[in-house]
Design a protein around this motif. Structure first.
Motif, PDB file in Angstrom:
ATOM      1  N   ALA A  24       0.831  -1.204   0.000  1.00  0.00           N
ATOM      2  CA  ALA A  24       0.000   0.000   0.000  1.00  0.00           C
ATOM      3  C   ALA A  24       0.866   1.254   0.000  1.00  0.00           C
ATOM      4  O   ALA A  24       0.549   2.246  -0.675  1.00  0.00           O
ATOM      5  CB  ALA A  24      -0.919  -0.006   1.221  1.00  0.00           C
ATOM      6  N   PHE A  25       1.962   1.209   0.730  1.00  0.00           N
ATOM      7  CA  PHE A  25       2.867   2.361   0.744  1.00  0.00           C
ATOM      8  C   PHE A  25       3.583   2.508  -0.600  1.00  0.00           C
ATOM      9  O   PHE A  25       3.680   3.613  -1.147  1.00  0.00           O
ATOM     10  CB  PHE A  25       3.879   2.193   1.876  1.00  0.00           C
ATOM     11  N   ILE A  26       4.059   1.400  -1.131  1.00  0.00           N
ATOM     12  CA  ILE A  26       4.766   1.435  -2.419  1.00  0.00           C
ATOM     13  C   ILE A  26       3.870   2.014  -3.505  1.00  0.00           C
ATOM     14  O   ILE A  26       4.314   2.808  -4.344  1.00  0.00           O
ATOM     15  CB  ILE A  26       5.251   0.021  -2.804  1.00  0.00           C
ATOM     16  N   THR A  27       2.587   1.631  -3.506  1.00  0.00           N
ATOM     17  CA  THR A  27       1.654   2.090  -4.538  1.00  0.00           C
ATOM     18  C   THR A  27       0.988   3.407  -4.178  1.00  0.00           C
ATOM     19  O   THR A  27       0.037   3.825  -4.850  1.00  0.00           O
ATOM     20  CB  THR A  27       0.584   1.018  -4.796  1.00  0.00           C
ATOM     21  N   ARG A  28       1.464   4.037  -3.117  1.00  0.00           N
ATOM     22  CA  ARG A  28       1.036   5.378  -2.695  1.00  0.00           C
ATOM     23  C   ARG A  28      -0.414   5.460  -2.252  1.00  0.00           C
ATOM     24  O   ARG A  28      -1.068   6.508  -2.376  1.00  0.00           O
ATOM     25  CB  ARG A  28       1.312   6.391  -3.814  1.00  0.00           C
ATOM     26  N   ARG A  29      -0.933   4.372  -1.694  1.00  0.00           N
ATOM     27  CA  ARG A  29      -2.233   4.456  -1.046  1.00  0.00           C
ATOM     28  C   ARG A  29      -2.129   5.288   0.234  1.00  0.00           C
ATOM     29  O   ARG A  29      -3.137   5.748   0.759  1.00  0.00           O
ATOM     30  CB  ARG A  29      -2.758   3.059  -0.703  1.00  0.00           C
ATOM     31  N   CYS A  30      -0.907   5.439   0.717  1.00  0.00           N
ATOM     32  CA  CYS A  30      -0.684   6.294   1.881  1.00  0.00           C
ATOM     33  C   CYS A  30       0.560   7.135   1.632  1.00  0.00           C
ATOM     34  O   CYS A  30       1.462   6.732   0.895  1.00  0.00           O
ATOM     35  CB  CYS A  30      -0.544   5.475   3.165  1.00  0.00           C
ATOM     36  N   ASP A  31       0.596   8.308   2.249  1.00  0.00           N
ATOM     37  CA  ASP A  31       1.717   9.225   2.057  1.00  0.00           C
ATOM     38  C   ASP A  31       2.942   8.810   2.861  1.00  0.00           C
ATOM     39  O   ASP A  31       4.081   9.090   2.477  1.00  0.00           O
ATOM     40  CB  ASP A  31       1.314  10.637   2.491  1.00  0.00           C
ATOM     41  N   ALA A  32       2.698   8.163   3.999  1.00  0.00           N
ATOM     42  CA  ALA A  32       3.787   7.777   4.895  1.00  0.00           C
ATOM     43  C   ALA A  32       3.511   6.394   5.468  1.00  0.00           C
ATOM     44  O   ALA A  32       2.372   5.929   5.474  1.00  0.00           O
ATOM     45  CB  ALA A  32       3.939   8.796   6.022  1.00  0.00           C
ATOM     46  N   TYR A  33       4.564   5.774   5.934  1.00  0.00           N
ATOM     47  CA  TYR A  33       4.493   4.447   6.557  1.00  0.00           C
ATOM     48  C   TYR A  33       5.196   4.561   7.889  1.00  0.00           C
ATOM     49  O   TYR A  33       6.329   5.043   7.963  1.00  0.00           O
ATOM     50  CB  TYR A  33       5.173   3.432   5.626  1.00  0.00           C
ATOM     51  N   THR A  34       4.524   4.169   8.977  1.00  0.00           N
ATOM     52  CA  THR A  34       5.133   4.255  10.294  1.00  0.00           C
ATOM     53  C   THR A  34       5.297   2.876  10.910  1.00  0.00           C
ATOM     54  O   THR A  34       4.424   2.014  10.802  1.00  0.00           O
ATOM     55  CB  THR A  34       4.321   5.172  11.238  1.00  0.00           C
ATOM     56  N   ASN A  35       6.449   2.677  11.529  1.00  0.00           N
ATOM     57  CA  ASN A  35       6.769   1.422  12.205  1.00  0.00           C
ATOM     58  C   ASN A  35       8.040   1.669  13.005  1.00  0.00           C
ATOM     59  O   ASN A  35       8.568   2.787  13.016  1.00  0.00           O
ATOM     60  CB  ASN A  35       6.979   0.292  11.189  1.00  0.00           C
ATOM     61  N   ASP A  36       8.560   0.623  13.650  1.00  0.00           N
ATOM     62  CA  ASP A  36       9.857   0.761  14.293  1.00  0.00           C
ATOM     63  C   ASP A  36      10.889   1.122  13.233  1.00  0.00           C
ATOM     64  O   ASP A  36      10.817   0.657  12.089  1.00  0.00           O
ATOM     65  CB  ASP A  36      10.269  -0.545  14.969  1.00  0.00           C
ATOM     66  N   ALA A  37      11.855   1.956  13.600  1.00  0.00           N
ATOM     67  CA  ALA A  37      12.869   2.388  12.639  1.00  0.00           C
ATOM     68  C   ALA A  37      13.594   1.206  12.026  1.00  0.00           C
ATOM     69  O   ALA A  37      13.929   1.217  10.836  1.00  0.00           O
ATOM     70  CB  ALA A  37      13.853   3.337  13.322  1.00  0.00           C
ATOM     71  N   SER A  38      13.842   0.163  12.827  1.00  0.00           N
ATOM     72  CA  SER A  38      14.524  -1.021  12.296  1.00  0.00           C
ATOM     73  C   SER A  38      13.671  -1.717  11.243  1.00  0.00           C
ATOM     74  O   SER A  38      14.177  -2.211  10.237  1.00  0.00           O
ATOM     75  CB  SER A  38      14.853  -1.998  13.428  1.00  0.00           C
ATOM     76  N   SER A  39      12.360  -1.751  11.465  1.00  0.00           N
ATOM     77  CA  SER A  39      11.464  -2.390  10.500  1.00  0.00           C
ATOM     78  C   SER A  39      11.390  -1.576   9.212  1.00  0.00           C
ATOM     79  O   SER A  39      11.330  -2.147   8.114  1.00  0.00           O
ATOM     80  CB  SER A  39      10.067  -2.535  11.107  1.00  0.00           C
ATOM     81  N   LEU A  40      11.419  -0.243   9.328  1.00  0.00           N
ATOM     82  CA  LEU A  40      11.410   0.604   8.140  1.00  0.00           C
ATOM     83  C   LEU A  40      12.709   0.429   7.351  1.00  0.00           C
ATOM     84  O   LEU A  40      12.697   0.381   6.120  1.00  0.00           O
ATOM     85  CB  LEU A  40      11.210   2.062   8.542  1.00  0.00           C
ATOM     86  N   ALA A  41      13.830   0.324   8.079  1.00  0.00           N
ATOM     87  CA  ALA A  41      15.114   0.080   7.409  1.00  0.00           C
ATOM     88  C   ALA A  41      15.085  -1.274   6.718  1.00  0.00           C
ATOM     89  O   ALA A  41      15.599  -1.437   5.601  1.00  0.00           O
ATOM     90  CB  ALA A  41      16.251   0.135   8.422  1.00  0.00           C
ATOM     91  N   SER A  42      14.470  -2.254   7.381  1.00  0.00           N
ATOM     92  CA  SER A  42      14.336  -3.592   6.800  1.00  0.00           C
ATOM     93  C   SER A  42      13.512  -3.543   5.515  1.00  0.00           C
ATOM     94  O   SER A  42      13.863  -4.161   4.509  1.00  0.00           O
ATOM     95  CB  SER A  42      13.671  -4.524   7.811  1.00  0.00           C
ATOM     96  N   PHE A  43      12.418  -2.783   5.553  1.00  0.00           N
ATOM     97  CA  PHE A  43      11.565  -2.650   4.364  1.00  0.00           C
ATOM     98  C   PHE A  43      12.351  -2.054   3.194  1.00  0.00           C
ATOM     99  O   PHE A  43      12.333  -2.577   2.082  1.00  0.00           O
ATOM    100  CB  PHE A  43      10.357  -1.768   4.688  1.00  0.00           C
ATOM    101  N   ALA A  44      13.054  -0.949   3.448  1.00  0.00           N
ATOM    102  CA  ALA A  44      13.801  -0.286   2.371  1.00  0.00           C
ATOM    103  C   ALA A  44      14.880  -1.208   1.809  1.00  0.00           C
ATOM    104  O   ALA A  44      15.068  -1.298   0.590  1.00  0.00           O
ATOM    105  CB  ALA A  44      14.417   1.011   2.887  1.00  0.00           C
ATOM    106  N   ALA A  45      15.578  -1.918   2.721  1.00  0.00           N
ATOM    107  CA  ALA A  45      16.638  -2.827   2.276  1.00  0.00           C
ATOM    108  C   ALA A  45      16.084  -3.920   1.374  1.00  0.00           C
ATOM    109  O   ALA A  45      16.752  -4.375   0.437  1.00  0.00           O
ATOM    110  CB  ALA A  45      17.336  -3.447   3.481  1.00  0.00           C
ATOM    111  N   GLY A  46      14.851  -4.322   1.633  1.00  0.00           N
ATOM    112  CA  GLY A  46      14.228  -5.373   0.842  1.00  0.00           C
ATOM    113  C   GLY A  46      13.797  -4.924  -0.544  1.00  0.00           C
ATOM    114  O   GLY A  46      13.398  -5.754  -1.367  1.00  0.00           O
ATOM    115  N   GLN A  47      13.886  -3.603  -0.814  1.00  0.00           N
ATOM    116  CA  GLN A  47      13.478  -3.081  -2.121  1.00  0.00           C
ATOM    117  C   GLN A  47      14.605  -3.069  -3.143  1.00  0.00           C
ATOM    118  O   GLN A  47      14.419  -2.633  -4.290  1.00  0.00           O
ATOM    119  CB  GLN A  47      12.906  -1.670  -1.963  1.00  0.00           C
ATOM    120  N   GLY A  48      15.802  -3.518  -2.718  1.00  0.00           N
ATOM    121  CA  GLY A  48      16.923  -3.631  -3.647  1.00  0.00           C
ATOM    122  C   GLY A  48      17.287  -2.315  -4.298  1.00  0.00           C
ATOM    123  O   GLY A  48      17.514  -1.307  -3.636  1.00  0.00           O
ATOM    124  N   ALA A  49      17.284  -2.292  -5.628  1.00  0.00           N
ATOM    125  CA  ALA A  49      17.692  -1.103  -6.375  1.00  0.00           C
ATOM    126  C   ALA A  49      16.743   0.071  -6.165  1.00  0.00           C
ATOM    127  O   ALA A  49      17.099   1.222  -6.441  1.00  0.00           O
ATOM    128  CB  ALA A  49      17.773  -1.435  -7.865  1.00  0.00           C
TER     129      ALA A  49
END
Length: 342
Positions: A190-215
Motif C-alpha cells: 500500500a505504501f509502495i503504490t502510494r495508497r498512503c503518504d507515509a508508513y510508520t513502524n519501528d525504525a529497524s522495521s522501516l530500514a528492513s523494508f527499504a533494504a528489501g526493495q533492492g535497487a
C-alpha cells in the motif's frame, strides 16, 4: 493459604473478598520439560521482516530473532537445529503464547507495562533497542514528520505503533488519516503504490523494508524523528521462572561473550584462560548451568551456534543499514549490559 477478614492471603498477597486470581497467575506449565519431551523448541516470529525473520531462497529462516531461537535451542537441547517456527500476526502473537501453542515469542515485540502486567507474560530482555519513525517517498519533498499535516499514514492495528502515532499527531496538532492494514506485506505494498503518504513502524522495521526493495531502496526516506521508545525482545509466560531465566541469560551470555572477546571462531582458544570470568562462562568452574537445569557448558553451546552479540548484530542488522547506536555495549556508549555470570 488462610482466610483473612476481608479476603484471602496467598503468598503474602491479600486479595479482596470475592476476587479471584486471574488465569495467568495459576501454576505455570514446565516449559523446559515440554521442550525436552518433544525434542524441539517452538518459536514464533514475524513472517517476513528482513534482518529479523525471513526465509532465504532455500527456505532457511534468517534474522536476529531467528538466531535467538537457535541460541535457546542450543542451550536447552544442545542442538541449534532443534526448533520449529510458527509465524504469527500482530493480532495472534500473544494468544499463541498464552495458550501454549508456542514456547517463546521473539517477534519485534515492544516491552510495555500494560503488556507485561495484563497479559500474563514476561519480557526476558531486550535484543534491539528501537524507536518508532516515519518513512516517506523521497520525491514527496517531506523531510520532517512535522510536515505530515493532513497525510495518510499506513499502520498495523493492535500495535504500540498505532497508539504512538495518534499521540504524536495529537501532541503536534497535526491532522492525519490512518490507513489500517493487518498484513505486513499488504501494508508495505500500500505504501509502495502510494495508497498512503507515509508508513510508520519501528525504525529497524522501516530500514528492513527499504533494504528489501533492492535497487529501489533510494526511493524512500526515513525521516529523522524518533517518536517513541521501542525495546524489543523475547517474551515468555509468567510463572515458569526457570524457563524465563534461561531465555534471559541466553541473551546475557551473548553480551558477556562480546565483553570478554569470545566469538564463535575463537572460543576454543579460551580453554586455558586464567580469567575466572572466562572459566565460569565456559562452565569449567562453578555450577551456573545446573542452577537453571542446563549443562554447565550451555553458554559455550550458544556462542558456537550463533556467536556473540556483535556477531549476531553484524550478520543481521548491519546489512539492512540499521546502525548499532544505543545497542552497543555499555563500554562503548550503548545500553547492552550483562549482569555478572557468577
Amino acid at each position: 493459604m488462610r482466610l483473612a477478614k476481608f479476603g484471602v492471603v496467598l503468598g503474602g498477597l491479600i486479595l479482596g473478598a470475592g476476587l479471584a486470581l486471574p488465569a495467568f497467575a495459576q501454576p505455570a506449565a514446565d516449559t523446559l520439560a515440554a521442550i525436552r519431551s518433544r525434542g524441539q523448541l517452538v518459536c514464533s516470529h514475524a513472517p517476513s521482516t528482513v534482518g529479523f525473520s525471513l526465509p532465504d531462497s532455500q527456505g532457511v529462516w534468517r534474522g536476529i530473532d531467528v538466531d535467538y531461537c537457535r541460541a535457546i535451542a542450543a542451550a536447552v537441547l544442545g542442538d541449534a537445529t532443534k526448533f520449529r517456527i510458527v509465524p504469527s500476526s500482530t493480532q495472534q502473537r500473544f494468544t499463541m503464547l498464552q495458550s501454549g501453542e508456542i514456547d517463546v515469542l521473539i517477534r519485534s515485540t515492544t516491552w510495555t507495562l500494560a503488556r507485561e502486567v495484563s497479559l500474563g507474560l514476561a519480557f526476558a530482555g531486550v535484543n534491539v533497542y528501537d524507536g518508532q519513525g516515519f518513512m516517506v517517498h523521497r520525491d514527496s519533498g517531506v523531510t520532517s514528520a512535522r510536515q505530515l499535516d493532513g497525510a495518510t499514514v499506513c499502520v498495523q492495528p493492535g500495535t504500540t505503533t498505532e497508539l504512538n502515532m495518534a499521540d504524536f499527531f495529537r501532541t503536534n496538532r497535526l491532522r492525519y488519516t490512518p490507513v489500517v492494514i493487518e498484513n505486513i506485506e499488504e501494508i508495505r505494498n500500500a505504501f509502495i503504490t502510494r495508497r498512503c503518504d507515509a508508513y510508520t513502524n519501528d525504525a529497524s522495521s522501516l530500514a528492513s523494508f527499504a533494504a528489501g526493495q533492492g535497487a529501489n531502496a533510494s526511493r524512500y526516506l526515513l525521516l529523522p524523528e524518533i517518536i517513541s521508545k521501542e525495546p524489543l525482545g523475547p517474551v515468555v509466560r509468567k510463572g515458569d521462572w526457570r524457563f524465563f531465566d534461561i531465555v534471559r541469560w541466553v541473551h546475557f551470555a551473548m553480551v558477556t561473550a562480546e565483553e570478554l572477546g569470545i566469538t564463535s571462531t575463537n572460543i576454543e582458544t579460551f580453554t586455558n584462560s586464567p580469567n575466572p570470568d572466562v572459566q565460569r562462562f565456559l562452565g569449567r568452574t562453578g555450577d551456573l548451568g545446573r542452577m537453571m537445569g542446563l549443562e554447565n557448558d550451555w553458554a559455550v553451546r550458544v556462542v558456537r551456534a550463533v556467536g556473540n552479540f556483535s556477531e549476531v548484530w553484524e550478520r543481521n542488522m548491519t546489512p539492512i543499514g540499521f546502525p548499532r547506536g544505543v545497542n552497543n555495549l555499555w563500554t562503548n556508549g550503548g545500553l547492552q549490559y550483562a549482569p555478572p555470570m557468577r
